[in-house]
Motif scaffolding. Structure first.
Motif, short mmCIF file in Angstrom:
data_model
loop_
_atom_site.label_atom_id
_atom_site.label_comp_id
_atom_site.label_asym_id
_atom_site.label_seq_id
_atom_site.Cartn_x
_atom_site.Cartn_y
_atom_site.Cartn_z
N ARG A 371 0.65 -1.42 -0.19
CA ARG A 371 -0.04 -0.14 0.00
C ARG A 371 1.05 1.22 0.22
N SER A 372 1.61 1.02 0.71
CA SER A 372 3.20 2.32 0.55
C SER A 372 3.51 2.61 -0.54
N PHE A 373 3.39 1.49 -1.64
CA PHE A 373 4.24 1.97 -2.54
C PHE A 373 2.84 2.47 -3.51
N VAL A 439 -9.16 0.77 3.70
CA VAL A 439 -10.62 0.96 4.08
C VAL A 439 -9.84 1.94 5.30
N TYR A 440 -8.96 1.02 6.23
CA TYR A 440 -8.08 1.51 7.49
C TYR A 440 -7.56 3.08 6.78
N GLU A 441 -7.16 3.25 5.99
CA GLU A 441 -6.08 4.66 5.10
C GLU A 441 -7.63 5.56 5.37
N VAL A 442 -8.85 5.15 4.70
CA VAL A 442 -9.57 6.11 4.65
C VAL A 442 -10.16 7.02 5.29
#
Ligand SMILES: Nc1ncnc2c1ncn2[C@@H]1O[C@H](COP(=O)(O)OP(=O)(O)O)[C@@H](O)[C@H]1O
Ligand SMILES: O=P(O)(O)O[C@H]1O[C@H](CO)[C@@H](O[C@H]2O[C@H](CO)[C@@H](O)[C@H](O)[C@H]2O)[C@H](O)[C@H]1O
Length: 465
Positions: A371-373, A439-442
């Motif tokens: 996700r971070s990339f 979803v957490y990042e949203v």
């Protein structure tokens, strides 16, 4: 000796407006209903000689029907020098100023000295780790990074993290650093000391001290420098960019695999049998429900996300679980002169502690890095008017950059064949874990950086179809 309990009413009144302005304060979206002092102890007093006083204060902050506890190191001075003006909380009594003592090196030095002395104070245990020697001559400065807690660096030798939101239980950051130290892990910042105690009948971790890597770069700055270069050099093939990140991404994968192996060595594994996978899916769905209630922009993707989650149970492969980092991203990895180091083993700050200390698939950390990339690739283009002009071509190149580095990371992770899970052999679980993270990042972006919500939303659109 009177402690701040004497000034509790004045202090809590000031905190109601001061707390929401602090980066580390969690619930910025909710109104604060009440602030109460839970505990206040005197840690240092130089008042008689005209110097400062240091009080250790825990407050309970009630908002939205919940009470969260926060740690404050409150400095008190009759006159606040200009260098501490930015740390001012307010006047608790005529001519008596309270301020955030994390910014006062005279007082943070006192905390370090208590650790060096293995002191006990009002039930708080200051300890250095066996064999660690703390040099008490070094001056301190707080680091300026945006973070969930507050860290102070002594010389270029130690970093002391003071936890802000306090959990009931030992911090996983401390627990996992201790466990990794016990098996000689080479990819962490060695633990030098800790501050622990009991609060409201449960263990609590107030702080920890670790080796500081002075000449390091974090993964996020290295990766985003590479992305910036590739946008500036539209005709240059990725592999020819001086700042190509893929070799580092591969090494980083190897480092993460090594830490996972060390965590297994120290703390073991368990198996979630195939017929219990529906509980894993239920957990993902519950987290999705919570974010859907708050962020309407996620609604169009709900059916697709649930389908991907459901596949995990249908797929029916048992999952080996172990202790993991829990919130791994490019900002949590440091490239020293010689190797990659993982920091901040707290897990996702918004998750309750029992969830953060549970054993999970190591692929959850792999998914976090993938996700971070994606984030590093897209963050320059999302909502950037300047970028709109160069968007179409740049969009293709950043996608290529993300794919290249995600592949290199996975190659590195699998290279030594030491880990419990092969990302390429588990595409269903990996995709679901990436979606769960997105979803957490949203929710994280909605609360902290609304302009960035589109980064995870766009990935969800891709992953959930
Ligand atoms: N051992 C270390 N050496 C050098 N810098 C560090 C070290 N540990 C943390 N940092 C720096 O401090 C920042 C915050 O640390 P972190 O542990 O992530 O705190 P938080 O829990 O507040 O997010 C990191 O992003 C990094 O820049
Ligand atoms: O570092 P923390 O433990 O405070 O983690 C939280 O903040 C992170 C941002 O600082 C957040 O990470 C998200 O943004 C990063 C870029 O800034 C990106 O690299 C990550 O992939 C993305 O998840 C993290 O989710 C949050 O828990």
């Amino acid at each position: 000796m009177t402690t701040l309990v004497t000034h509790a009413e004045a202090l809590t009144g000031l905190l109601a407006s001061w707390l929401p302005r602090q980066r580390w304060f969690g619930d910025k979206q909710r109104e604060i209903d009440d602030v109460q002092v839970v505990k206040a102890d005197l840690w240092f007093d130089d008042f008689a000689a005209g110097g400062p006083r240091l009080e250790h204060v825990v407050v309970g902050v009630a908002s939205g029907g919940r009470v969260e506890r926060y740690q404050l190191l409150v400095g008190l001075r009759r006159e606040l020098p200009e260098r501490l003006d930015h740390a001012r909380i307010g006047e608790v009594e005529h001519g008596l100023w309270a301020y955030d003592a994390a910014h006062d090196q005279d007082l943070t030095g006192q905390v370090r000295d208590l650790i060096a002395a293995n002191a006990d104070l009002d039930g708080v245990r200051f300890r250095h780790e066996p064999g660690a020697v703390i040099d008490t001559s070094l001056g301190s400065k707080p680091i300026s990074a945006e973070q969930s807690n507050t860290s102070v660096v002594f010389g270029d030798e130690y970093i002391m993290k003071l936890f802000r939101k306090l959990d009931r239980g030992v911090s996983p950051d401390l627990e996992l650093h201790r466990a990794l130290r016990s098996v000689g892990s080479g990819h962490i910042a060695d633990l030098y000391g800790a501050i622990e105690g009991e609060l409201q009948n449960a263990p609590v971790t107030y702080g920890l001290v670790q080796r500081f890597f002075a000449n390091c770069a974090d993964g996020w700055s290295m990766a985003t420098a590479s992305v910036r270069d590739l946008i500036n050099e539209p005709d240059m093939p990725l592999e020819e960019l001086g700042s190509d990140f893929s070799t580092e991404a591969c090494r980083l994968g190897q480092a993460v695999a090594a830490v996972h192996t060390d965590l297994v060595k120290a703390l073991g594994t368990e198996v979630v049998p195939a017929d219990r996978l529906d509980s894993v899916v239920a957990g993902m769905n519950a987290r999705l429900d919570a974010v859907l209630r708050r962020v309407s922009g996620l609604a169009p993707f709900e059916p697709g996300i649930r389908r991907v989650f459901a596949e995990v149970a249908r797929h029916g492969e048992p999952v080996i679980v172990q202790r993991i980092h829990g919130d791994l991203h490019l900002g949590q990895v440091l490239r020293t002169l010689t190797h990659w180091v993982l920091i901040d083993f707290e897990g996702e700050p918004a998750r309750p502690l029992p969830e953060r200390v549970a054993k999970m698939s190591p692929l959850r950390d792999v998914a976090g890095m993938l996700r971070s990339f994606d984030y590093a690739a897209h963050h320059l283009l999302v909502g950037n008017v300047e970028a709109d002009e160069i968007n179409a071509a740049a969009d293709e190149r950043v996608v290529e950059w993300a794919d290249r580095n995600r592949a290199a990371f996975i190659e590195g992770y699998s290279k030594d064949g030491v880990t419990l899970a092969d990302p390429e052999a588990n595409p269903v679980l990996l995709r679901a874990l990436e979606l769960d993270k997105a979803v957490y990042e949203v929710a994280y972006e909605y609360d902290n950086r609304p302009g960035w919500v589109d980064i995870p939303l766009r990935s969800i659109a891709r992953l959930a179809t």
